[in-house]
Motif scaffolding. Sequence first.
Motif, PDB file in Angstrom:
ATOM      1  N   ARG A  35      23.611  49.588  45.351  1.00 62.54           N
ATOM      2  CA  ARG A  35      24.684  49.419  44.790  1.00 62.54           C
ATOM      3  C   ARG A  35      24.394  48.443  43.489  1.00 62.54           C
ATOM      4  N   LEU A  36      24.525  48.620  42.244  1.00 61.00           N
ATOM      5  CA  LEU A  36      24.653  46.924  41.573  1.00 61.00           C
ATOM      6  C   LEU A  36      25.893  46.611  41.767  1.00 61.00           C
ATOM      7  N   PRO A  37      26.058  45.104  40.628  1.00 60.47           N
ATOM      8  CA  PRO A  37      28.052  44.682  41.120  1.00 60.47           C
ATOM      9  C   PRO A  37      28.787  45.307  39.642  1.00 60.47           C
ATOM     10  N   THR A  38      29.801  45.975  40.034  1.00 53.83           N
ATOM     11  CA  THR A  38      30.582  46.303  38.981  1.00 53.83           C
ATOM     12  C   THR A  38      30.046  45.617  37.375  1.00 53.83           C
ATOM     13  N   GLU A  39      30.459  46.205  36.138  1.00 56.04           N
ATOM     14  CA  GLU A  39      30.530  45.224  35.243  1.00 56.04           C
ATOM     15  C   GLU A  39      31.164  44.220  35.358  1.00 56.04           C
ATOM     16  N   GLU A  40      32.389  44.043  35.601  1.00 56.16           N
ATOM     17  CA  GLU A  40      33.241  43.120  35.255  1.00 56.16           C
ATOM     18  C   GLU A  40      32.321  41.821  36.301  1.00 56.16           C
ATOM     19  N   GLU A  41      31.599  41.956  37.436  1.00 52.26           N
ATOM     20  CA  GLU A  41      31.050  41.007  38.415  1.00 52.26           C
ATOM     21  C   GLU A  41      29.854  40.792  37.572  1.00 52.26           C
TER      22      GLU A  41
END
Length: 247
Positions: A35-41
Amino acid sequence: MVLNYDGVVRGSVAKQVADSIREAIMDGRLKMDERLPTEEELARRFGISRPTVREALKRLAAQNLIQSKRGPSGGTFVMRPDPAGLSGTITAAATLLVGVGAFDIDEIITARRETEAICCRLAAANRKEEELAAMEAEITLQSDSATSDEEFCASDVRFHRALVRASRNGPLELMMYTVIEAFIPITNMIVVRMRERQQIVSLHRDMLDAVRRSDAPAAITALERLLDYLRAMYNATLTARAARSAS
Protein backbone atom coordinates in the motif's frame (compact mmCIF):
# COMPACT_ATOMS: atom_id res chain seq x y z
CA MET A 1 8.81 1.18 1.72
CA VAL A 2 11.71 3.45 0.71
CA LEU A 3 11.06 6.45 -1.53
CA ASN A 4 13.30 9.35 -2.41
CA TYR A 5 11.29 12.40 -1.38
CA ASP A 6 14.11 14.83 -2.22
CA GLY A 7 15.18 16.28 -5.52
CA VAL A 8 11.78 17.26 -6.92
CA VAL A 9 12.28 20.46 -8.90
CA ARG A 10 9.93 22.81 -10.70
CA GLY A 11 8.66 21.79 -14.12
CA SER A 12 6.51 18.73 -14.62
CA VAL A 13 6.34 17.96 -10.91
CA ALA A 14 3.65 15.29 -11.31
CA LYS A 15 5.82 13.46 -13.84
CA GLN A 16 8.84 13.62 -11.53
CA VAL A 17 6.83 12.22 -8.63
CA ALA A 18 5.41 9.47 -10.85
CA ASP A 19 8.91 8.63 -12.10
CA SER A 20 10.22 8.46 -8.53
CA ILE A 21 7.50 6.01 -7.48
CA ARG A 22 7.91 4.03 -10.69
CA GLU A 23 11.65 3.63 -10.05
CA ALA A 24 10.90 2.40 -6.53
CA ILE A 25 8.54 -0.21 -7.99
CA MET A 26 10.93 -1.31 -10.72
CA ASP A 27 13.95 -1.73 -8.43
CA GLY A 28 12.00 -3.52 -5.71
CA ARG A 29 11.90 -0.85 -3.01
CA LEU A 30 8.12 -0.97 -3.38
CA LYS A 31 6.80 -4.53 -3.36
CA MET A 32 3.87 -6.02 -5.20
CA ASP A 33 0.57 -5.43 -3.36
CA GLU A 34 2.22 -2.90 -1.02
CA ARG A 35 0.00 0.00 0.00
CA LEU A 36 1.25 3.49 -0.88
CA PRO A 37 0.97 6.36 1.61
CA THR A 38 -2.20 8.41 1.37
CA GLU A 39 -2.40 11.38 -0.99
CA GLU A 40 -2.09 13.68 1.99
CA GLU A 41 1.01 11.88 3.26
CA LEU A 42 2.64 11.82 -0.18
CA ALA A 43 1.93 15.53 -0.63
CA ARG A 44 3.54 16.29 2.74
CA ARG A 45 6.61 14.14 2.11
CA PHE A 46 7.23 15.41 -1.42
CA GLY A 47 6.36 18.98 -0.46
CA ILE A 48 3.73 19.35 -3.17
CA SER A 49 -0.03 19.81 -3.43
CA ARG A 50 -2.56 16.98 -3.30
CA PRO A 51 -3.79 17.71 -6.87
CA THR A 52 -0.21 17.21 -8.07
CA VAL A 53 -0.01 13.91 -6.20
CA ARG A 54 -3.32 12.90 -7.74
CA GLU A 55 -1.96 13.63 -11.23
CA ALA A 56 1.16 11.58 -10.51
CA LEU A 57 -0.95 8.63 -9.35
CA LYS A 58 -3.08 8.88 -12.50
CA ARG A 59 0.09 8.56 -14.57
CA LEU A 60 1.10 5.43 -12.68
CA ALA A 61 -2.37 3.91 -12.97
CA ALA A 62 -2.29 4.51 -16.73
CA GLN A 63 0.94 2.46 -16.82
CA ASN A 64 -0.78 -0.38 -14.91
CA LEU A 65 1.65 0.05 -12.02
CA ILE A 66 -0.84 0.91 -9.26
CA GLN A 67 -4.53 0.47 -8.56
CA SER A 68 -6.97 1.92 -6.08
CA LYS A 69 -9.28 -0.18 -3.89
CA ARG A 70 -12.30 1.06 -1.97
CA GLY A 71 -13.51 0.06 1.46
CA PRO A 72 -12.06 -0.07 4.99
CA SER A 73 -8.98 -1.93 3.79
CA GLY A 74 -8.73 0.11 0.61
CA GLY A 75 -6.09 2.51 -0.63
CA THR A 76 -3.61 2.69 -3.47
CA PHE A 77 -1.58 -0.47 -4.04
CA VAL A 78 1.31 -1.55 -6.23
CA MET A 79 -0.12 -3.84 -8.90
CA ARG A 80 1.14 -7.24 -9.82
CA PRO A 81 2.33 -6.99 -13.44
CA ASP A 82 -0.38 -8.15 -15.84
CA PRO A 83 1.17 -9.36 -19.13
CA ALA A 84 -2.11 -8.85 -20.97
CA GLY A 85 -2.38 -5.29 -19.68
CA LEU A 86 1.25 -4.47 -20.40
CA SER A 87 0.87 -5.88 -23.89
CA GLY A 88 -1.69 -3.23 -24.80
CA THR A 89 0.89 -0.48 -24.83
CA ILE A 90 3.49 -2.63 -26.58
CA THR A 91 1.03 -3.84 -29.21
CA ALA A 92 -0.32 -0.37 -29.95
CA ALA A 93 3.20 0.97 -30.49
CA ALA A 94 4.22 -1.98 -32.69
CA THR A 95 1.05 -1.72 -34.78
CA LEU A 96 1.72 1.98 -35.35
CA LEU A 97 5.32 1.28 -36.39
CA VAL A 98 4.22 -1.39 -38.85
CA GLY A 99 1.48 0.88 -40.19
CA VAL A 100 3.91 3.70 -40.98
CA GLY A 101 6.37 1.32 -42.63
CA ALA A 102 9.04 1.28 -39.92
CA PHE A 103 9.31 -2.51 -40.33
CA ASP A 104 9.23 -4.31 -43.66
CA ILE A 105 7.92 -7.82 -44.27
CA ASP A 106 11.39 -9.38 -44.22
CA GLU A 107 12.07 -7.97 -40.76
CA ILE A 108 8.70 -9.18 -39.48
CA ILE A 109 9.13 -12.67 -40.92
CA THR A 110 12.67 -12.91 -39.53
CA ALA A 111 11.47 -11.83 -36.09
CA ARG A 112 8.73 -14.46 -36.16
CA ARG A 113 11.05 -17.15 -37.49
CA GLU A 114 13.61 -16.65 -34.73
CA THR A 115 11.31 -16.08 -31.76
CA GLU A 116 8.53 -18.52 -32.60
CA ALA A 117 11.10 -21.23 -33.27
CA ILE A 118 12.09 -20.96 -29.60
CA CYS A 119 8.42 -21.33 -28.66
CA CYS A 120 8.13 -24.45 -30.84
CA ARG A 121 11.15 -26.01 -29.16
CA LEU A 122 9.93 -25.28 -25.63
CA ALA A 123 6.33 -26.20 -26.45
CA ALA A 124 7.46 -29.59 -27.73
CA ALA A 125 9.07 -30.20 -24.35
CA ASN A 126 6.61 -28.53 -21.98
CA ARG A 127 3.15 -28.55 -23.61
CA LYS A 128 0.13 -29.63 -21.60
CA GLU A 129 -3.10 -31.12 -22.87
CA GLU A 130 -4.95 -27.82 -22.45
CA GLU A 131 -2.71 -26.05 -24.98
CA LEU A 132 -2.95 -28.93 -27.43
CA ALA A 133 -6.73 -28.86 -27.09
CA ALA A 134 -6.79 -25.10 -27.66
CA MET A 135 -4.72 -25.42 -30.84
CA GLU A 136 -6.89 -28.31 -32.03
CA ALA A 137 -10.05 -26.24 -31.49
CA GLU A 138 -8.66 -23.41 -33.61
CA ILE A 139 -7.75 -25.78 -36.45
CA THR A 140 -11.30 -27.15 -36.36
CA LEU A 141 -12.70 -23.62 -36.62
CA GLN A 142 -10.30 -22.71 -39.41
CA SER A 143 -11.32 -25.82 -41.35
CA ASP A 144 -14.99 -24.80 -41.33
CA SER A 145 -15.97 -23.13 -44.62
CA ALA A 146 -18.60 -21.10 -42.74
CA THR A 147 -15.88 -19.31 -40.77
CA SER A 148 -15.61 -15.70 -41.94
CA ASP A 149 -12.32 -14.08 -42.92
CA GLU A 150 -12.40 -12.03 -39.74
CA GLU A 151 -13.02 -15.09 -37.58
CA PHE A 152 -10.27 -17.00 -39.41
CA CYS A 153 -7.73 -14.24 -38.73
CA ALA A 154 -8.73 -14.08 -35.05
CA SER A 155 -8.43 -17.86 -34.82
CA ASP A 156 -4.97 -17.67 -36.38
CA VAL A 157 -3.87 -15.32 -33.60
CA ARG A 158 -5.36 -17.61 -30.94
CA PHE A 159 -3.59 -20.65 -32.42
CA HIS A 160 -0.18 -19.01 -32.14
CA ARG A 161 -1.08 -17.60 -28.73
CA ALA A 162 -1.73 -21.16 -27.53
CA LEU A 163 1.59 -22.28 -29.01
CA VAL A 164 3.38 -19.58 -27.04
CA ARG A 165 1.54 -20.53 -23.83
CA ALA A 166 2.62 -24.13 -24.39
CA SER A 167 6.24 -23.01 -23.98
CA ARG A 168 5.43 -22.54 -20.27
CA ASN A 169 7.84 -19.61 -20.04
CA GLY A 170 6.40 -16.39 -18.61
CA PRO A 171 9.11 -13.94 -19.78
CA LEU A 172 9.02 -15.43 -23.29
CA GLU A 173 5.24 -15.17 -23.35
CA LEU A 174 5.47 -11.48 -22.46
CA MET A 175 8.12 -10.90 -25.13
CA MET A 176 5.95 -12.61 -27.74
CA TYR A 177 2.95 -10.32 -27.24
CA THR A 178 4.16 -7.90 -29.92
CA VAL A 179 4.66 -10.73 -32.40
CA ILE A 180 1.33 -12.41 -31.71
CA GLU A 181 -0.90 -9.41 -31.09
CA ALA A 182 0.58 -6.94 -33.62
CA PHE A 183 2.65 -8.61 -36.34
CA ILE A 184 0.28 -11.50 -37.07
CA PRO A 185 -2.90 -9.37 -37.38
CA ILE A 186 -1.12 -6.83 -39.60
CA THR A 187 0.17 -9.57 -41.90
CA ASN A 188 -3.25 -11.25 -41.97
CA MET A 189 -4.94 -8.00 -42.92
CA ILE A 190 -2.74 -7.72 -46.01
CA VAL A 191 -2.73 -11.35 -47.23
CA VAL A 192 -6.28 -12.33 -46.28
CA ARG A 193 -7.61 -12.20 -49.86
CA MET A 194 -4.62 -13.86 -51.48
CA ARG A 195 -3.83 -16.77 -49.18
CA GLU A 196 -5.46 -20.20 -49.40
CA ARG A 197 -6.99 -21.16 -46.09
CA GLN A 198 -6.36 -24.86 -46.55
CA GLN A 199 -2.65 -24.24 -46.88
CA ILE A 200 -2.63 -22.37 -43.56
CA VAL A 201 -4.72 -25.09 -41.90
CA SER A 202 -2.43 -27.83 -43.20
CA LEU A 203 0.67 -26.12 -41.83
CA HIS A 204 -1.02 -25.43 -38.50
CA ARG A 205 -1.88 -29.15 -38.35
CA ASP A 206 1.75 -30.07 -39.02
CA MET A 207 2.89 -27.75 -36.22
CA LEU A 208 0.36 -29.14 -33.76
CA ASP A 209 1.13 -32.76 -34.58
CA ALA A 210 4.86 -32.14 -34.16
CA VAL A 211 4.38 -30.42 -30.79
CA ARG A 212 2.06 -33.21 -29.66
CA ARG A 213 4.70 -35.87 -30.35
CA SER A 214 7.45 -33.65 -28.86
CA ASP A 215 9.23 -33.33 -32.21
CA ALA A 216 10.73 -29.83 -32.01
CA PRO A 217 12.64 -29.94 -35.34
CA ALA A 218 9.46 -30.92 -37.22
CA ALA A 219 7.49 -28.15 -35.50
CA ILE A 220 10.12 -25.58 -36.47
CA THR A 221 10.17 -26.86 -40.06
CA ALA A 222 6.39 -26.47 -40.29
CA LEU A 223 6.67 -22.96 -38.85
CA GLU A 224 9.31 -22.01 -41.44
CA ARG A 225 7.13 -23.35 -44.26
CA LEU A 226 4.21 -21.31 -42.92
CA LEU A 227 6.29 -18.12 -42.78
CA ASP A 228 7.72 -18.70 -46.26
CA TYR A 229 4.18 -19.09 -47.57
CA LEU A 230 3.00 -15.90 -45.83
CA ARG A 231 5.96 -13.97 -47.24
CA ALA A 232 5.10 -15.19 -50.75
CA MET A 233 1.44 -14.23 -50.31
CA TYR A 234 2.42 -10.83 -48.93
CA ASN A 235 4.62 -10.09 -51.93
CA ALA A 236 1.97 -11.39 -54.34
CA THR A 237 -0.61 -9.13 -52.74
CA LEU A 238 1.59 -6.06 -53.07
CA THR A 239 2.37 -6.95 -56.70
CA ALA A 240 -1.33 -7.29 -57.49
CA ARG A 241 -2.06 -3.94 -55.84
CA ALA A 242 0.68 -2.25 -57.83
CA ALA A 243 -0.67 -3.75 -61.08
CA ARG A 244 -4.18 -2.49 -60.32
CA SER A 245 -2.85 0.97 -59.57
CA ALA A 246 -0.86 1.05 -62.79
CA SER A 247 -3.88 0.07 -64.83
